[in-house]
Design an enzyme around this catalytic site. Structure first.
Site, PDB file in Angstrom:
ATOM      1  N   CYS A   1     -27.749  12.516  10.418  1.00  0.00           N
ATOM      2  CA  CYS A   1     -27.275  11.500   9.469  1.00  0.00           C
ATOM      3  C   CYS A   1     -26.876  12.194   8.170  1.00  0.00           C
ATOM      4  CB  CYS A   1     -28.370  10.477   9.158  1.00  0.00           C
ATOM      5  SG  CYS A   1     -29.219   9.830  10.595  1.00  0.00           S
TER       6      CYS A   1
ATOM      7  N   CYS B   1     -23.261  13.602   7.341  1.00  0.00           N
ATOM      8  CA  CYS B   1     -22.251  12.724   6.761  1.00  0.00           C
ATOM      9  C   CYS B   1     -22.693  12.113   5.446  1.00  0.00           C
ATOM     10  CB  CYS B   1     -21.887  11.608   7.726  1.00  0.00           C
ATOM     11  SG  CYS B   1     -21.010  12.191   9.185  1.00  0.00           S
ATOM     12  N   HIS B   2     -23.976  11.747   5.362  1.00  0.00           N
ATOM     13  CA  HIS B   2     -24.426  10.931   4.222  1.00  0.00           C
ATOM     14  C   HIS B   2     -25.204  11.691   3.156  1.00  0.00           C
ATOM     15  CE1 HIS B   2     -23.078   7.256   6.174  1.00  0.00           C
ATOM     16  NE2 HIS B   2     -23.735   7.602   7.278  1.00  0.00           N
TER      17      HIS B   2
ATOM     18  N   CYS C   1     -23.252   4.373  14.085  1.00  0.00           N
ATOM     19  CA  CYS C   1     -23.155   5.770  13.653  1.00  0.00           C
ATOM     20  C   CYS C   1     -23.621   6.708  14.766  1.00  0.00           C
ATOM     21  CB  CYS C   1     -23.999   6.006  12.397  1.00  0.00           C
ATOM     22  SG  CYS C   1     -23.207   5.393  10.895  1.00  0.00           S
TER      23      CYS C   1
ATOM     24  N   CYS D   1     -40.847 -16.739  15.512  1.00  0.00           N
ATOM     25  CA  CYS D   1     -40.771 -18.111  14.993  1.00  0.00           C
ATOM     26  C   CYS D   1     -40.122 -19.036  16.027  1.00  0.00           C
ATOM     27  CB  CYS D   1     -40.034 -18.146  13.658  1.00  0.00           C
ATOM     28  SG  CYS D   1     -41.047 -17.521  12.283  1.00  0.00           S
TER      29      CYS D   1
END
Lengths: 150, 269
Positions: free
Chosen positions: B84, B87-88, B122, B230
């Site tokens: 990750c 790219c980031h 991604c 729920c």
């Protein structure tokens, strides 16, 4: 059309084989002045069995939302609905029955589930599809129990 | 300065008593950033112990997932030989604000993307790696890590443009009765927030704390797991993790909590 008709005996047989407590339709009832005057089973319910169904989390689970002083031995009374202490003095049996069977006939916006209905429900999970929360007998038992809350 | 503020608060409180605005006890507590107008984080409905556990990052059991996520962030994964971070870069910079503005409409995918589906996009498209299973350790670690980068930032989702259609669907879901118990989300979280149902205090069902460390689960869980829970409670059909129905509901629920701070990983009962 004829082919459809011939299916009916097969369906009936399947229901019998499944041994379901709700063979076919629910008992029909008539609402009169915000109440159901007639017992769903034609008989009076059993208040002791009703107390059990009232408390049981898989049946009425009424304590999820209501408080009852006499049941203080059971933990965790909810506070979403009103206390049911003395409820038998506030309502007649027909009103109590409708409140349990389908509270929405009294207050359409209520959170309280209709315990004896299958019509008009959406997205019911397979396990519970076509089944009411309580049987007619259990409804009558719970109503008999409510009548002891004086 | 401080004395002044105290005095102003005192005067304000006195006035409130005079006018009799003390109808609800909510007015008695100042929840700080955890309340915006009438919108309250689930934090404000918890016990003092759970709250203390959440805000102390050494005590918060969800921080283990954040740490695991930080490790995954820099791990090379997939045929493209990337992580990750390739790219980031620094998540503290590039992931800051993501949790506050997601879910977003993705023009390319022509659908709503939440943090989980974005991670999987991604993984598959950019890294040529296997997507994470929704409630897996990897996914929960990565979402805890990413959402934690927005800690304290106010929720601010976009609901206009192509997101509007999703928003309306989510809203309809929220108000639609469902299941054998025939209840809508609003019956518990709008009409009865603060009320007690059996042993639970109902909150407004806000989503700003997710993924949440739930004491009952003894682990971190996703918002869609909560939606499924729920739905089950009212004996209704559950949708799959990441289903369009839940993505739409996520956008609507997130909007209900606009302005509330991101708390991931929150601690809930």
């Amino acid at each position: 059309m004829p082919s459809f008709k011939s299916l009916i005996p097969a369906v009936a047989a399947a229901v019998l084989l499944a041994g379901s407590a709700y063979a076919g339709d629910l008992v029909k009832y008539k609402v009169v002045e915000y109440g159901i005057p007639k017992s769903l089973t034609g008989k009076a319910g059993d208040p002791e069995a009703g107390e059990k169904a009232f408390v049981n989390r898989k049946l009425g689970n009424c304590l999820a939302c209501h408080q009852v002083t006499k049941l203080s031995a059971h933990p965790f009374h909810g506070e979403i609905g009103p206390s049911l202490d003395g409820v038998a003095e506030r309502y007649e049996e027909p009103q109590l029955r409708l409140q349990v069977v389908n509270a929405k006939e009294i207050n359409p916006d209520t959170i309280m589930p209709g315990f004896y209905r299958t019509e008009g429900l959406h997205l019911v999970s397979d396990k519970f599809k076509g089944k009411p929360i309580l049987t007619a007998q259990e409804v009558e038992d719970v109503v008999a129990y409510l009548k002891t809350l004086k | 300065m401080k004395t002044n503020w105290n005095r102003i608060t005192l005067i304000a409180t006195a006035c409130a008593v005079c006018i009799g605005v003390f109808a609800t006890s909510a007015n008695a507590t100042d929840w700080g950033p955890y309340q915006v107008d009438d919108r309250r984080s689930g934090y404000t409905y918890m016990t003092d112990e759970s709250r203390a556990m959440q805000v102390d990052s050494f005590q918060n059991p969800g921080m283990i997932w954040v740490e695991q996520g930080a490790e995954l962030w820099t791990e090379t994964n997939g045929k493209a030989g990337k992580s990750c971070a390739s790219c980031h870069g620094e998540a503290a910079e590039t992931m800051k604000g993501v949790a506050a503005r997601y879910p977003v409409y993705d023009e390319k995918a022509k659908k709503l993307q939440n943090v989980e589906t974005q991670i999987n996009t991604c993984l598959e498209k950019n890294m040529q790696a296997e997507p994470y299973k929704w409630e897996s350790k990897e996914m929960l670690s990565m979402t805890s890590f990413i959402n934690n980068q927005s800690l304290g930032m106010p929720v601010n989702v976009k609901i206009d443009g192509p997101a509007a259609e999703w928003f309306e669907k989510g809203k309809a879901f929220y108000y639609e009765r469902r299941g054998q118990l025939d209840m809508a989300c609003k019956h518990c979280h709008e009409d009865n927030a603060g009320g007690i149902i059996r042993a639970n205090t109902l909150s407004q069902g806000q989503s700003n704390g997710f993924p949440t460390y739930r004491l009952k689960w003894q682990k971190v869980g996703s918002l869609h797991r909560r939606f499924r829970g729920c739905n089950s409670q009212v004996r209704a059909d559950r949708f799959g993790y990441g289903a369009d129905e839940y993505l739409a509901l996520e956008l609507y629920v997130k909007w209900r909590g606009r302005g509330l701070p991101i708390e991931a990983p929150s601690v809930r009962n």
